[in-house]
Structure formats: structure tokens, C-alpha cells
Write an enzyme that holds these catalytic residues in place. Structure first.
Site, PDB file in Angstrom:
ATOM      1  N   TYR A  52      18.573 -10.033  -1.885  1.00 53.23           N
ATOM      2  CA  TYR A  52      17.896  -9.444  -0.737  1.00 53.23           C
ATOM      3  C   TYR A  52      16.602  -8.758  -1.151  1.00 53.23           C
ATOM      4  O   TYR A  52      16.562  -7.968  -2.102  1.00 53.23           O
ATOM      5  CB  TYR A  52      18.804  -8.405  -0.049  1.00 53.23           C
ATOM      6  CG  TYR A  52      18.086  -7.618   1.027  1.00 53.23           C
ATOM      7  CD1 TYR A  52      17.806  -8.205   2.251  1.00 53.23           C
ATOM      8  CD2 TYR A  52      17.659  -6.313   0.804  1.00 53.23           C
ATOM      9  CE1 TYR A  52      17.124  -7.505   3.237  1.00 53.23           C
ATOM     10  CE2 TYR A  52      16.982  -5.597   1.784  1.00 53.23           C
ATOM     11  CZ  TYR A  52      16.710  -6.209   2.996  1.00 53.23           C
ATOM     12  OH  TYR A  52      16.031  -5.514   3.961  1.00 53.23           O
ATOM     13  N   GLY A  59      15.477  -6.980   6.447  1.00 56.17           N
ATOM     14  CA  GLY A  59      16.108  -6.667   7.718  1.00 56.17           C
ATOM     15  C   GLY A  59      16.723  -7.904   8.341  1.00 56.17           C
ATOM     16  O   GLY A  59      17.553  -8.586   7.735  1.00 56.17           O
TER      17      GLY A  59
END
Length: 506
Positions: A52, A59
Site C-alpha cells: 500500500y 485511500g
């Protein structure tokens, strides 16, 4: 010099750097951890691992893969898009606290920042190059994204900065200081903005001011007890022992010591059997406020040495784990608790003030402490001002931490609003200082009516300090400059430090 290692930072260190301009140095051990962690990030990129914010979007876009050739551009876009804070700029001391706390968090070695970027952050702090950070726009979760993005812009040579008292483009400020912007590499933008440093920076400085106010509030209250011919029996040690809160006992002991030698206080039954609550319950109320400070100090002390970004890189097992340490809920609760506690310090102060200016309650003091009642209004309207500030605090004390608005298309569906709580706590404490300032000015006026020589030695010292800069109200004048001046001295601890150095009781 304050050493940053991500482990041992103290709240007093934050004050030294933020408000006194002390420089920082990242420890050798921290640099070693930073380099090893950065190597792991480079390995992830080279191996095309799905991580990530490194090889994915952010997000709601966390499932969007980013090609290796775009991982650096991803970080630049992140900072530029997220640097959209609004409102007035944070003060320089708050900005310095934020910079220091972010550097300390990165020095823990779990974030993947490069040595070059962290070194520039350290250099900006030490050279006095401060980013312009708008105060509003953080949800207090996912990190203080908007405020910290304005900090990250500075390191990229973008946005605005304050340098040597002047605001200018960040690139110009860096150049004047002999520094050069960096190009953010994989994960670095995310590492810079995923954190609670805006909440915590504002919170740490507000806590320090609160601690000073709480200490001198006992002394101000003691002078009011004297001029109202109060009864110190309420502060008896026995009363405190049967309700053994240590903070209550500490305030009561403080009051007994401060009032030693007073020729104004009375005994039970001499003028009245007992005092009103705003005098009699000072240990219970001021002591409870000290309990709040103990709680807040504990939470801030943990937070300033925490890794609060996402994902975190654990070198001991090679894992890269997405979690939620960026969520500001612990500090949000602490900031809401702080402002509620501080507001009570003003509430009881304003009630003591009312007793001094109300001739039906003051035991013989002139109405509104006026030298010529009727022709002159004396302290009539300052009490109005205190009442207004106390009322405003009640609105500001609405807890931000119970609110949450989903963001990022419901991916980030619970947030702390902790930065709002911290900003409001800062406003509350400024109002509290003004209320205490008005009480102190009124108490000095009342002491002049009785004769300052009748005060206890401890309160006489405070009276004399006030009279060095605030002249007696011999006739009506605007008290705005005096109130603001005294409030600032109380917040900055100037008189507190002088009294301590003289052996005074606080």
C-alpha cells in the site's frame, strides 16, 4: 541540543525546540535503522511487491496498481494533492513542534524514509526554515494529511516558508539557508504525512501552557480568598485525608502554605461560618484539573515516541503491515479532556471574580472595586468579559472526538477529529488565561483597598509583580492592554518562573 531517536523524547524537549529554538540531532542508532528500513523499501520496489502506498494508490485507490516507473511520481502527486489546508497559518512554535515530532517518528525506523529526506527535515528545523501550514483541514485520522503535506511541500521546494521573519516561496527560503530540495522516492510522501504530529504538536504546547496556568491559578485563587476574608479551615489536611485524591491534597497543601502569614483570612464563625463553593472547593476543583493534566501528559508522552504512519516496515521479520496507528483517537480524547478540565479553571475563577465585584457578596469591598462608584464603573465590564469567555469555552468544549465523518469514498469511514480538538483546546486555554488575568487584576485592586501589607508573603510577591506593569485603577481606563499583557505572562510562565526563583509557593 535535543537528540532524536524515536524512543526517548520528552515533552520538555518539545518545548525547548518549539519555543526556545533549540536544535536537534538524530542519533547514530536511529540513522542506522532509517537506512536499513529504506533498503527494504527499495527491495520491495525492485521485487514488484504489492504494498500500500508504494506500488498502489492511496485511500480508495489502494487497489490500483502503480507501475515501477511511476512510483516516484506517485509520491509527488500525493503531496501536491493533499496540501490543501485552509485558514490562518499555524504559529511558528506549533510548526516547529510538528517538524520535530515528525522527524522523531521517522527516526524510529519503521517508515521507509530516505536519509536524504530526513536529513533535510532536520536541517530545516535547525536552520529555521519553517513551512507555512494552514491550521484547518485535518480529520485526525489517516494521519494529519493536509497539515503534514504542507510540511512535505517544503522539502520538495514547493509551497511557502517563513525564514528569518519573512514569508517567501519555499525554494527561495531553502536557497537562502544553503539547503536544497529533495525528490521524493517510493513511499516517502506517505511516510511524511501519515501521522498524528499536528494533533500532538498543538497538544504538547497547549499542555505545557496548561501546566503553568494550573500552578499559578492556586496563587491567584489564594489572593482572592484573602481579599474576600476567606476561611482557610476548608483546606485542612484532615478534610483531604478522608477523600484521598493526591491532586486535591496537593492543592490544599499549596493553599495552606501560600496563605501562611496572611492578616486578611478569618476563622470559622469570625465573619461567617463557611465560604461559598468557589472559595471553599478550590482544592476539589483545581485538584480535579490537575488529574486531567496527569492523564493528558501520559497520552502525549506515549504519542511523541510512536510510529504513526502506514504501512509500517518491521525489519526483524521483514513484514510490511498496513494498520491504523495514524488514527488520532487517543490524543483526540486527551485534547477534549484537556479543554473540559481547563474550562472549569475559568468557570470557578469567574465566580470568584463575581464575588469580588459584587458588593452584596464581597464583605465590604466597594461596588465593582470602583474608587468612585457610580461616577466610575471600575471592574464592572471586565467581569462581563470573563463571563463571555467562560460561555465561549462551553461551546468550544463540545467534544470533537465524538464526531466522525466518513471520507475517501467510505474507505476511511471513522476518523477522530483530533486536530479540531487540539485547536479548540488551544483556544480554550487562551480564554482561561484571560479570565485568570481578570481575576488577578481584580484581586490586586481589592488588596489595595485592604492594604497590600496585609497579604501573605507569597501573595504579596505576586501583587508586587503585577503592580510593576499594571498600575492601580485610580480612575476608569481601558483594561484591554492590561488583561492581554497579564494573560500572556501567565501563559508563558514568566511570573511563575520569577516566583519560583524567589522561593515563592506555586
Amino acid at each position: 541540543m535535543v537528540t532524536l531517536d524515536g524512543l526517548t523524547l520528552k515533552l520538555e524537549d518539545v518545548i525547548r525546540v518549539a519555543q526556545e529554538g533549540e536544535k536537534v540531532s538524530i542519533s547514530k542508532e536511529a540513522w542506522e535503522r532509517v537506512v536499513r528500513c529504506r533498503n527494504r523499501v527499495e527491495q520491495m520496489v525492485a521485487n514488484h511487491e504489492t504494498v500500500y502506498g508504494v506500488t498502489t494508490g492511496f485511500g480508495k485507490f489502494s487497489d490500483v496498481s502503480i507501475s515501477p516507473e511511476d512510483v516516484e511520481q506517485l509520491q509527488t502527486h500525493l503531496i501536491r494533492s493533499h496540501a490543501c489546508g485552509v485558514g490562518p497559518a499555524l504559529s511558528q512554535d506549533v510548526v516547529r513542534a510538528i517538524m520535530m515530532l515528525r522527524a522523531n517518528a521517522l527516526a524510529k525506523g519503521y517508515s521507509g524514509i530516505s536519509a536524504d529526506t530526513l536529513r533535510l527535515l532536520e536541517d530545516c528545523l535547525n536552520h529555521g526554515v519553517h513551512p507555512v501550514i494552514p491550521a484547518k483541514g485535518s480529520l485526525g485520522a489517516s494521519g494529519d494529511l493536509a497539515p503534514l503535506s504542507h510540511l512535505a511541500l517544503l522539502l520538495m521546494g514547493e509551497g511557502e516558508a517563513d525564514y528569518q521573519g519573512m514569508r517567501m516561496p519555499a525554494e527561495q527560503a531553502l536557497s537562502k539557508a544553503g539547503l536544497y530540495p529533495v525528490r521524493l522516492k517510493a513511499k516517502e510522501g506517505l511516510a511524511l504525512i501519515n501521522g498524528t504530529q499536528a494533533i500532538t504538536g498543538i497538544g504538547a504546547l497547549t499542555y505545557a501552557r496548561a501546566e503553568r496556568l494550573v500552578r499559578i491559578a492556586d496563587l491567584i485563587a489564594a489572593m482572592t480568598v484573602e481579599v474576600l476574608r476567606g476561611i482557610p479551615d476548608a483546606f485542612d489536611q484532615g478534610i483531604q485525608q478522608v477523600r484521598p485524591y493526591p491532586e486535591q491534597a496537593a492543592v490544599a497543601a499549596n493553599m495552606r502554605e501560600i496563605l501562611q502569614g496572611s492578616k486578611l483570612t478569618t476563622r470559622q464563625g469570625e465573619l461567617r461560618v463557611q465560604d461559598a463553593y468557589s472559595l471553599r472547593c478550590i482544592p476539589q476543583v483545581h485538584g480535579a484539573v490537575r488529574q486531567v493534566l496527569t492523564y493528558v501528559e501520559d497520552k502525549l508522552s506515549i504519542e511523541i515516541n510512536s510510529a504513526t504512519d502506514n504501512p509500517l516496515i518491521f525489519l526483524e521479520n521483514g513484514k510490511v503491515i498496513s494498520g491504523g496507528n495514524f488514527h488520532g483517537q487517543p490524543v483526540a480524547f486527551a485534547m477534549d479532556f484537556l479543554k473540559i478540565g481547563l474550562s472549569e479553571l475559568a468557570n470557578i475563577s469567574e465566580r470568584r471574580l463575581e464575588r469580588m465585584v459584587n458588593s452584596q457578596l464581597s464583605g465590604g469591598l466597594p461596588p465593582f472595586l470602583s474608587r468612585r462608584p457610580g461616577l466610575e464603573s471600575g471592574m464592572m465590564i471586565p467581569q462581563y468579559v470573563a463571563a463571555s469567555l467562560v460561555s465561549e469555552n462551553k461551546v468550544l468544549c463540545h467534544p470533537s472526538s465524538v464526531d466522525s465523518i466518513p471520507s475517501s469514498a467510505n474507505q476511511e469511514d471513522h476518523v477522530s477529529m483530533g486536530t479540531n480538538a487540539a485547536r479548540h483546546a488551544k483556544e480554550v486555554i487562551e480564554n482561561v488565561a484571560r479570565v485568570l488575568a481578570i481575576e488577578l487584576i481584580a484581586a490586586c485592586e481589592a488588596a489595595d483597598h485592604h492594604g497590600p501589607h496585609l497579604l501573605a508573603p507569597a501573595t504579596r510577591r505576586l501583587h508586587d509583580l503585577v503592580r510593576e506593569t499594571v498600575k492601580p485603577l485610580l480612575q476608569d481606563r481601558s483594561l484591554t492592554p492590561d488583561i492581554e499583557h497579564v494573560a500572556n505572562l501567565l501563559l508563558d510562565g514568566v511570573w511563575l518562573n520569577q516566583l519560583v526563583s524567589q522561593g515563592g509557593k506555586t
